[in-house]
Design a protein around this motif. Structure first.
Motif, short mmCIF file in Angstrom:
data_model
loop_
_atom_site.label_atom_id
_atom_site.label_comp_id
_atom_site.label_asym_id
_atom_site.label_seq_id
_atom_site.Cartn_x
_atom_site.Cartn_y
_atom_site.Cartn_z
N UNK A 166 0.84 -1.10 0.07
CA UNK A 166 0.10 0.20 0.16
C UNK A 166 0.90 1.37 -0.06
N UNK A 167 0.38 2.23 -0.69
CA UNK A 167 1.02 3.64 -0.91
C UNK A 167 2.68 3.57 -1.41
N UNK A 168 2.80 2.10 -1.96
CA UNK A 168 4.03 2.27 -3.04
C UNK A 168 3.51 1.87 -4.54
N UNK A 169 3.89 2.80 -5.32
CA UNK A 169 3.16 2.54 -6.54
C UNK A 169 3.77 1.41 -7.63
N UNK A 170 4.82 1.16 -7.55
CA UNK A 170 5.33 -0.04 -8.29
C UNK A 170 5.58 -1.39 -7.42
N UNK A 171 5.24 -2.58 -8.08
CA UNK A 171 5.34 -3.70 -7.24
C UNK A 171 6.83 -3.79 -6.90
N UNK A 172 7.09 -4.56 -5.87
CA UNK A 172 8.42 -4.82 -5.21
C UNK A 172 8.74 -6.10 -5.34
N UNK A 173 9.94 -6.44 -5.73
CA UNK A 173 10.69 -7.89 -5.84
C UNK A 173 11.63 -8.14 -4.89
N UNK A 174 11.43 -9.21 -4.32
CA UNK A 174 12.49 -9.88 -2.97
C UNK A 174 12.88 -11.12 -3.71
N UNK A 175 14.31 -11.35 -3.73
CA UNK A 175 14.93 -12.60 -4.03
C UNK A 175 15.25 -12.77 -2.70
N UNK A 176 14.88 -14.08 -2.08
CA UNK A 176 15.31 -14.45 -0.70
C UNK A 176 15.69 -15.98 -0.51
N UNK A 177 16.82 -16.15 0.09
CA UNK A 177 17.37 -17.36 0.24
C UNK A 177 16.89 -18.27 1.46
N UNK A 178 16.35 -19.18 1.31
CA UNK A 178 15.64 -20.09 2.21
C UNK A 178 16.61 -20.34 3.31
N UNK A 179 16.02 -20.55 4.70
CA UNK A 179 16.95 -20.87 5.95
C UNK A 179 16.00 -21.85 6.53
N UNK A 180 16.82 -22.47 7.52
CA UNK A 180 16.00 -23.28 8.56
C UNK A 180 15.68 -22.22 9.58
N UNK A 181 14.29 -22.01 9.77
CA UNK A 181 13.78 -21.04 10.70
C UNK A 181 13.67 -21.58 12.09
N UNK A 182 14.53 -21.07 12.79
CA UNK A 182 14.46 -21.48 14.36
C UNK A 182 14.03 -20.26 15.14
N UNK A 183 12.91 -20.35 15.49
CA UNK A 183 12.18 -19.07 16.31
C UNK A 183 11.86 -19.20 17.57
N UNK A 184 13.00 -19.16 18.33
CA UNK A 184 12.68 -19.09 19.91
C UNK A 184 11.65 -18.14 20.28
N UNK A 185 10.43 -18.27 21.13
CA UNK A 185 9.64 -17.25 21.23
C UNK A 185 9.87 -16.32 22.15
N UNK A 186 11.12 -16.69 23.20
CA UNK A 186 11.38 -15.83 24.24
C UNK A 186 12.67 -15.41 24.28
N UNK A 187 13.05 -14.27 24.25
CA UNK A 187 14.28 -13.72 24.40
C UNK A 187 14.51 -12.61 25.56
N UNK A 188 15.72 -12.23 26.17
CA UNK A 188 15.71 -11.28 27.16
C UNK A 188 17.13 -10.64 27.21
N UNK A 189 17.25 -9.34 27.58
CA UNK A 189 18.30 -8.70 27.49
C UNK A 189 18.42 -7.93 29.04
N UNK A 190 19.74 -7.75 29.29
CA UNK A 190 19.89 -6.74 30.53
C UNK A 190 20.47 -5.56 30.22
N UNK A 191 19.90 -5.03 29.22
CA UNK A 191 20.56 -3.65 28.58
C UNK A 191 20.62 -2.54 29.84
N UNK A 192 19.40 -2.79 30.98
CA UNK A 192 19.54 -1.93 31.93
C UNK A 192 19.11 -2.89 33.09
N UNK A 193 20.07 -3.22 33.98
CA UNK A 193 19.92 -4.09 35.07
C UNK A 193 18.74 -4.14 35.82
N UNK A 194 18.14 -2.70 36.26
CA UNK A 194 17.14 -2.45 36.80
C UNK A 194 15.86 -2.84 36.32
#
Length: 458
Positions: A166-194
């Motif tokens: 939507x709101x893009x006049x011309x079609x877009x083209x994507x050439x994508x290399x397939x991979x094994x999708x490992x998608x852990x559902x939970x991640x965390x960071x302690x960028x701020x300890x508090x």
């Protein structure tokens, strides 16, 4: 098996993931009205006698079934055996492909959400994109299952997707290399300890267990008492409702109402509470949340959402907001407030149809409306000179209406002013990383938890 869990087990899918149950219709419900049956036979006969090519009966009937189901709403569909395997693979969090959650819209493949860090995500596919060609072949006429099978393939191979945006006049083209999708559902960071950062990318069958493990790790790795928590549900397309209940239960007092649903059948009418019997078989004796620190039920929480937050993600955000357990920050969510169930057919295929709508604890229907944040804060990295129109459930022409829309009381939302300076600082996508100082919405969440005043539009 506890009665609550029995009811839960047949309503376990919301966005893209399915828990199967037996398919049964009463005698009266299975009878096609004679006038409609005659019309169907007339069309079938004309195609067989006059259509330019000979059409296999199986293909013709499967096309008719597919049209019958997909015209109901955007989330009902016909699935062959391979498609059912795809759904099972998706709930486990590992499969081979490009990494997009999909649906159908006007005969094209709709991107519900690219999976974070997947090839599709890195290539730039966005929520709402419509795939009209796969390797040069027109998607029109394909079932969703056929399209998914063409997009997926062996690791290391390339697929070319032609996309309308939507709101893009011309079609877009994507050439994508397939991979094994490992998608852990939970991640965390302690960028701020508090104020630890917890990212939930989708609600898989093990999300509740993984949440407990990650919360324990946060407690172990943190140097002192926590002062707050940021939960990131942005671009989370949903998943299993049992996992959503578990996530909400980790932060709510026991037996608080999390979500309820309503539909034609008894199985579609249910209430789910912050109680182990509502998210794990065996209840208290198998409760994986029982050993997490009680501080998680007390510390301040900010939940991040956007228009890619859908279904089960909206259940969690709605429950925590209604119980005033968390402040919601970001942009309006997708608005998928319906539950789908998979009904296997005797042929080995199946249909996935909408059987109920679900509601937040205060009685708000999320369907075609979504969750309105307490603080609306646009992400500068999503803003450009030619902004892309955001896609919501209400964008789809055959979406189910929100029957409570006229009587809903909106959450009072404050709009966070985006200064020109912050636009410059946070608009660089090359340096963007969620849960860091380059993430504008995360920074605003930290400010809220620290008690700092946000710049609010008057």
């Amino acid at each position: 098996m506890n009665q609550f869990y029995k009811k839960l087990s047949v309503l376990i899918i919301l966005t893209c993931f399915i828990y199967t149950n037996a398919f049964a219709l009463t005698k009266n419900e299975s009878i096609i009205p004679p006038e409609l049956q005659k019309k169907l036979e007339e069309v079938y006969g004309k195609i067989k006698s006059d259509y330019v090519d000979n059409i296999d009966d199986k293909k013709l009937m499967e096309g008719a079934i597919n049209g019958l189901v997909t015209n109901l709403d955007p989330h009902s569909s016909y699935l062959d055996i391979d498609a059912q395997k795809d759904f099972t693979a998706a709930t486990s969090g590992e499969f081979s492909g490009v990494g997009i959650d999909t649906g159908m819209e006007d005969g094209l493949v709709r991107v519900v959400s690219p999976i974070e860090d997947s090839p599709a995500y890195k290539a730039g596919l966005k929520t709402g994109d419509l795939v009209f060609e796969i390797d040069g072949k027109n998607v029109k006429g394909m079932t969703l299952s056929e399209a998914i099978n063409k997009i997926r393939g062996p690791k290391g191979t390339t697929v070319k997707l032609s996309v309308l945006r939507k709101k893009t006049a011309a079609p877009l083209s994507f050439s994508i290399v397939r991979e094994t999708i490992k998608n852990p559902s939970i991640k965390f960071k302690l960028s701020n300890q508090d104020y630890p950062y917890l990212r939930i990318t989708q609600f898989q069958e093990n999300t509740g267990v993984d949440l407990a493990k990650n919360l324990k790790l946060i407690t172990e790795q943190n140097k002192g008492p926590l002062k707050g928590l940021v939960i990131d549900l942005r671009n989370n397309p949903g998943g299993m409702v049992s996992s959503a209940v578990a996530v909400a239960a980790a932060f709510l007092e026991k037996d608080k109402l999390i979500v309820y649903s309503d539909g034609k059948t008894n199985n579609a009418k249910m209430k789910l509470f912050a109680n182990p019997y509502n998210y794990v078989e065996g209840g208290e004796k198998n409760d994986y949340l029982k050993d997490i620190s009680e501080e998680y039920k007390k510390i301040p929480i900010v939940v991040l959402v956007n228009n890619g937050s859908a279904s089960a993600a909206e259940i969690v955000a709605g429950a925590l907001q209604d119980h005033k357990r968390a402040i919601i920050l970001g942009t309006q969510t997708f608005g998928k407030g319906t539950i789908q169930q998979l009904f296997p057919l005797k042929t080995g295929s199946a249909i996935k149809i909408t059987i109920a709508k679900y509601y937040t604890p205060s009685g708000k229907s999320i369907q075609a409306k979504g969750i309105l944040p307490n603080y609306i804060a646009e992400d500068p990295s999503d803003i450009s000179d030619t902004p892309v129109a955001k896609t919501f459930e209400s964008s789809y022409k055959n979406h189910l209406e929100n029957e409570k829309e006229s009587t809903l009381q909106e959450t009072s939302a404050k709009i966070v002013k985006l200064s020109e300076q912050n636009k410059k600082i946070f608009s660089d996508k090359s340096s963007f990383e969620t849960g860091t100082k380059a993430d504008y919405q995360y920074v605003q969440a930290i400010h809220l938890l620290q008690g700092k005043a946000l710049d609010i539009e008057k």
